[in-house]
Design a protein around this motif. Structure first.
Motif, PDB file in Angstrom:
ATOM      1  N   UNK A 191       0.827  -1.209   0.000  1.00  0.00           N
ATOM      2  CA  UNK A 191       0.000   0.000   0.000  1.00  0.00           C
ATOM      3  C   UNK A 191       0.867   1.267   0.000  1.00  0.00           C
ATOM      4  N   UNK A 192       1.992   1.215   0.685  1.00  0.00           N
ATOM      5  CA  UNK A 192       2.902   2.362   0.655  1.00  0.00           C
ATOM      6  C   UNK A 192       3.388   2.625  -0.762  1.00  0.00           C
ATOM      7  N   UNK A 193       3.682   1.557  -1.476  1.00  0.00           N
ATOM      8  CA  UNK A 193       4.151   1.705  -2.854  1.00  0.00           C
ATOM      9  C   UNK A 193       3.074   2.315  -3.747  1.00  0.00           C
ATOM     10  N   UNK A 194       1.829   1.916  -3.545  1.00  0.00           N
ATOM     11  CA  UNK A 194       0.745   2.470  -4.361  1.00  0.00           C
ATOM     12  C   UNK A 194       0.549   3.963  -4.106  1.00  0.00           C
ATOM     13  N   UNK A 195       0.771   4.387  -2.844  1.00  0.00           N
ATOM     14  CA  UNK A 195       0.543   5.781  -2.475  1.00  0.00           C
ATOM     15  C   UNK A 195       1.720   6.697  -2.808  1.00  0.00           C
ATOM     16  N   UNK A 196       2.929   6.187  -2.648  1.00  0.00           N
ATOM     17  CA  UNK A 196       4.110   7.061  -2.745  1.00  0.00           C
ATOM     18  C   UNK A 196       5.096   6.676  -3.831  1.00  0.00           C
ATOM     19  N   UNK A 197       4.863   5.551  -4.497  1.00  0.00           N
ATOM     20  CA  UNK A 197       5.774   5.024  -5.527  1.00  0.00           C
ATOM     21  C   UNK A 197       7.151   4.668  -4.969  1.00  0.00           C
ATOM     22  N   UNK A 198       7.215   4.449  -3.656  1.00  0.00           N
ATOM     23  CA  UNK A 198       8.467   3.992  -3.043  1.00  0.00           C
ATOM     24  C   UNK A 198       8.139   3.132  -1.827  1.00  0.00           C
ATOM     25  N   UNK A 199       9.145   2.423  -1.355  1.00  0.00           N
ATOM     26  CA  UNK A 199       9.007   1.600  -0.158  1.00  0.00           C
ATOM     27  C   UNK A 199      10.110   1.994   0.818  1.00  0.00           C
ATOM     28  N   UNK A 200       9.723   2.327   2.048  1.00  0.00           N
ATOM     29  CA  UNK A 200      10.716   2.697   3.058  1.00  0.00           C
ATOM     30  C   UNK A 200      11.036   1.498   3.945  1.00  0.00           C
ATOM     31  N   UNK A 201      12.303   1.353   4.256  1.00  0.00           N
ATOM     32  CA  UNK A 201      12.771   0.322   5.174  1.00  0.00           C
ATOM     33  C   UNK A 201      13.723   0.960   6.177  1.00  0.00           C
ATOM     34  N   UNK A 202      13.911   0.295   7.306  1.00  0.00           N
ATOM     35  CA  UNK A 202      14.827   0.816   8.311  1.00  0.00           C
ATOM     36  C   UNK A 202      16.274   0.709   7.849  1.00  0.00           C
ATOM     37  N   UNK A 203      17.037   1.708   8.250  1.00  0.00           N
ATOM     38  CA  UNK A 203      18.475   1.617   8.060  1.00  0.00           C
ATOM     39  C   UNK A 203      19.020   0.473   8.905  1.00  0.00           C
ATOM     40  N   UNK A 204      20.256   0.109   8.668  1.00  0.00           N
ATOM     41  CA  UNK A 204      20.855  -0.996   9.387  1.00  0.00           C
ATOM     42  C   UNK A 204      20.971  -0.729  10.876  1.00  0.00           C
ATOM     43  N   UNK A 205      20.877  -1.779  11.664  1.00  0.00           N
ATOM     44  CA  UNK A 205      21.055  -1.685  13.109  1.00  0.00           C
ATOM     45  C   UNK A 205      21.526  -3.038  13.611  1.00  0.00           C
ATOM     46  N   UNK A 206      22.159  -3.056  14.760  1.00  0.00           N
ATOM     47  CA  UNK A 206      22.632  -4.301  15.387  1.00  0.00           C
ATOM     48  C   UNK A 206      23.497  -5.124  14.439  1.00  0.00           C
ATOM     49  N   UNK A 207      24.272  -4.427  13.597  1.00  0.00           N
ATOM     50  CA  UNK A 207      25.180  -5.119  12.697  1.00  0.00           C
ATOM     51  C   UNK A 207      24.596  -5.500  11.355  1.00  0.00           C
ATOM     52  N   UNK A 208      23.342  -5.165  11.119  1.00  0.00           N
ATOM     53  CA  UNK A 208      22.701  -5.491   9.842  1.00  0.00           C
ATOM     54  C   UNK A 208      22.765  -4.289   8.908  1.00  0.00           C
TER      55      UNK A 208
END
Length: 321
Positions: A191-208
């Motif tokens: 649904x985020x992609x349909x609304x904004x044409x992008x997908x947000x994800x968290x930056x790396x944390x705990x070594x990821x």
């Protein structure tokens, strides 16, 4: 009669649907429809009766419930909001209510198949085996589930009927619309992609790395297959992981959405301070015990499951037609 608590919810309504696919209609659906959106999950399903969860729980506590012969209880009803920090409410709803229902089933030798959670493994630093040494609850929801698992372990040696708990990993699929912030990553990001044409994800944390957090994503149809396998094998009992045994990064998962939709890109956002120390950056079920139980129905390949679910989201906003 088959009883499905949480029968208007995500996994519960999928259980009812599969029962219907097998020609079974003698079903009592128990749920709380305060959130009226869940009524949509019941459309198209056939069942004998519906009962409000508070009335059901009261009759269980008082041992006055009677709907005739019951041959199985699928207990999916619970508050699953991991961000709800009202511990008293969680224990009353998820723990005490579950104990009442379990006692009722044990006294009548009714098979009891219930929803546990992989959240009982906490950070996962000790692994994801069905072993007390691996368990660590990081929030009231996880604690309520863990405490009930511990209660079950104490009673298992006394039980004459089947008791099975399923530690669900990251379940996704149709009928989860009402879950809002607790809905699966694919539901939210589609649904985020349909609304904004992008997908947000968290930056790396705990070594990821950015978007590199890993989850054991399991399609809801596979979850129901696991549950029904145990129902068909009443000699099996205990607590089992319900995951595929294979982890996938968030990047990989959402790339399947972008590929299906033919548009979009990933944008990384700062990791929320409020989630630090309370977030599972990695989950992957140890399926050794599940496989030893003889489970042989496999799991849907992730890319196939993502495509199928995206088609349902596109066609009917995530509901079965």
């Amino acid at each position: 009669m088959k009883i499905v608590t949480g029968g208007a919810g995500f996994i519960g309504s999928n259980i009812v649907r599969q029962l219907n696919n097998r020609g079974i209609r003698d079903i009592l659906v128990v749920d709380d429809l305060t959130d009226g959106r869940k009524c949509r999950n019941l459309q198209g399903l056939s069942f004998y009766d519906y009962m409000d969860y508070e009335d059901f729980d009261m009759e269980m506590a008082e041992d006055t419930f009677d709907c005739g012969y019951i041959d199985v209880v699928f207990h999916e009803g619970a508050c699953s909001d991991t961000m709800n920090y009202n511990g008293r409410y969680m224990m009353k709803n998820n723990y005490e209510g579950s104990k009442n229902l379990l006692r009722y089933c044990m006294h009548r030798n009714i098979p009891f198949l219930y929803a546990s959670s992989a959240s009982t493994y906490g950070s996962g630093k000790n692994g994801f085996r069905e072993d007390p040494q691996c368990e660590q609850a990081l929030n009231p929801y996880a604690y309520s589930k863990l405490q009930f698992d511990r209660f079950v372990r104490q009673l298992l040696p006394l039980a004459k009927s089947q008791i099975v708990g399923f530690r669900y990993f990251n379940v996704f699929g149709p009928q989860e619309n009402h879950k809002d912030r607790m809905a699966s990553l694919i539901y939210q990001k589609y649904h985020e992609l349909q609304k904004t044409s992008k997908i947000t994800l968290f930056e790396g944390t705990a070594g990821y790395e950015n978007g590199g957090q890993i989850r054991d994503f399991i399609y809801v149809k596979d979850v129901v297959n696991v549950i029904f396998y145990f129902w068909e094998h009443p000699e099996l009992r205990g607590i089992y992981n319900c995951g595929t045994g294979e982890g996938h990064s968030f990047n990989e998962f959402v790339q399947g959405i972008i590929s299906y939709c033919g548009k979009g890109a990933i944008e990384y956002v700062p990791f929320p301070e409020i989630l630090k120390g309370k977030y599972q950056s990695y989950t992957q079920a140890d399926t050794t015990k599940l496989m030893r139980a003889g489970y042989d129905r496999g799991f849907t390949l992730l890319n196939e499951a993502v495509k199928e679910y995206c088609r349902i989201l596109e066609k009917s906003d995530g509901y079965y037609e």
